[in-house]
Design a protein around this motif. Structure first.
Motif, short mmCIF file in Angstrom:
data_model
loop_
_atom_site.label_atom_id
_atom_site.label_comp_id
_atom_site.label_asym_id
_atom_site.label_seq_id
_atom_site.Cartn_x
_atom_site.Cartn_y
_atom_site.Cartn_z
N PRO A 1 45.68 26.77 31.92
CA PRO A 1 46.40 25.58 32.06
C PRO A 1 47.97 25.62 31.70
O PRO A 1 48.32 26.42 31.05
N VAL B 1 44.22 29.87 26.79
CA VAL B 1 45.12 28.90 26.24
C VAL B 1 46.38 29.96 25.67
O VAL B 1 45.82 30.62 24.45
N MET C 1 36.90 28.99 25.57
CA MET C 1 38.18 29.16 25.47
C MET C 1 38.43 30.40 24.62
O MET C 1 37.70 30.76 23.80
N GLN D 1 43.71 18.31 31.34
CA GLN D 1 43.41 19.17 32.47
C GLN D 1 41.94 19.56 32.62
O GLN D 1 41.69 20.04 33.61
N LEU D 2 41.37 19.61 31.46
CA LEU D 2 39.93 19.97 31.48
C LEU D 2 38.92 18.81 31.50
O LEU D 2 37.67 19.16 31.55
N GLU E 1 36.06 18.96 34.17
CA GLU E 1 35.26 20.31 34.23
C GLU E 1 33.83 20.04 34.02
O GLU E 1 33.69 19.40 32.83
N VAL F 1 38.43 29.53 29.79
CA VAL F 1 40.11 28.81 29.73
C VAL F 1 41.07 29.65 28.70
O VAL F 1 40.53 30.02 27.71
N THR G 1 38.38 31.38 36.09
CA THR G 1 39.28 31.28 34.96
C THR G 1 40.32 30.46 35.03
O THR G 1 40.90 30.20 36.20
N ILE G 2 40.65 29.50 34.18
CA ILE G 2 41.67 28.31 34.16
C ILE G 2 42.67 28.72 33.18
O ILE G 2 42.43 29.13 32.02
N LEU H 1 46.20 19.69 27.60
CA LEU H 1 44.72 20.69 27.66
C LEU H 1 43.57 19.75 27.89
O LEU H 1 42.81 19.93 28.97
N VAL I 1 32.94 25.13 28.75
CA VAL I 1 33.77 26.07 29.10
C VAL I 1 34.05 26.92 27.92
O VAL I 1 33.67 26.47 26.57
N THR J 1 32.89 29.24 33.20
CA THR J 1 34.27 29.24 33.46
C THR J 1 34.83 29.50 31.86
O THR J 1 34.34 29.03 30.96
#
Length: 81
Positions: A41, A9, A69, A59-60, A63, A7, A38-39, A56, A67, A5
């Motif tokens: 946020p 930002v 980032m 939202q994670l 998970e 993320v 892929t996220i 952040l 992850v 995954t």
């Protein structure tokens, strides 16, 4: 083994999407083709580091596993906090 995954930002005055433009234009689609989840946020636009990093983290929080980032500008500070 689960797919990794990532993320993405964005920075302080950034946006996830505005009209027809994505902040990380084409990156989520490219990662999807590679089998990478892929996220991107939704963070408070123009918020403080404390507000953005808390959002952040919220939202994670669900998970599973690690992850990765990728952050731009103040998004890097938010991610580290």
């Amino acid at each position: 083994m689960a797919a990794p995954t990532v993320v993405l930002v964005y920075g302080w005055l950034g946006f996830r999407r505005i009209l027809f433009w994505d902040y990380f234009r084409g990156v989520p689609a490219l990662y999807a083709e590679m089998g990478i989840r892929t996220i991107v946020p939704d963070l408070p636009w123009g918020g403080s580091t404390r507000e953005r990093s808390a959002s952040l983290a919220d939202q994670l929080s669900d998970e599973p596993g690690p992850v990765h980032m990728i952050a731009h500008s103040m998004g890097g500070i938010d991610a580290r906090r």
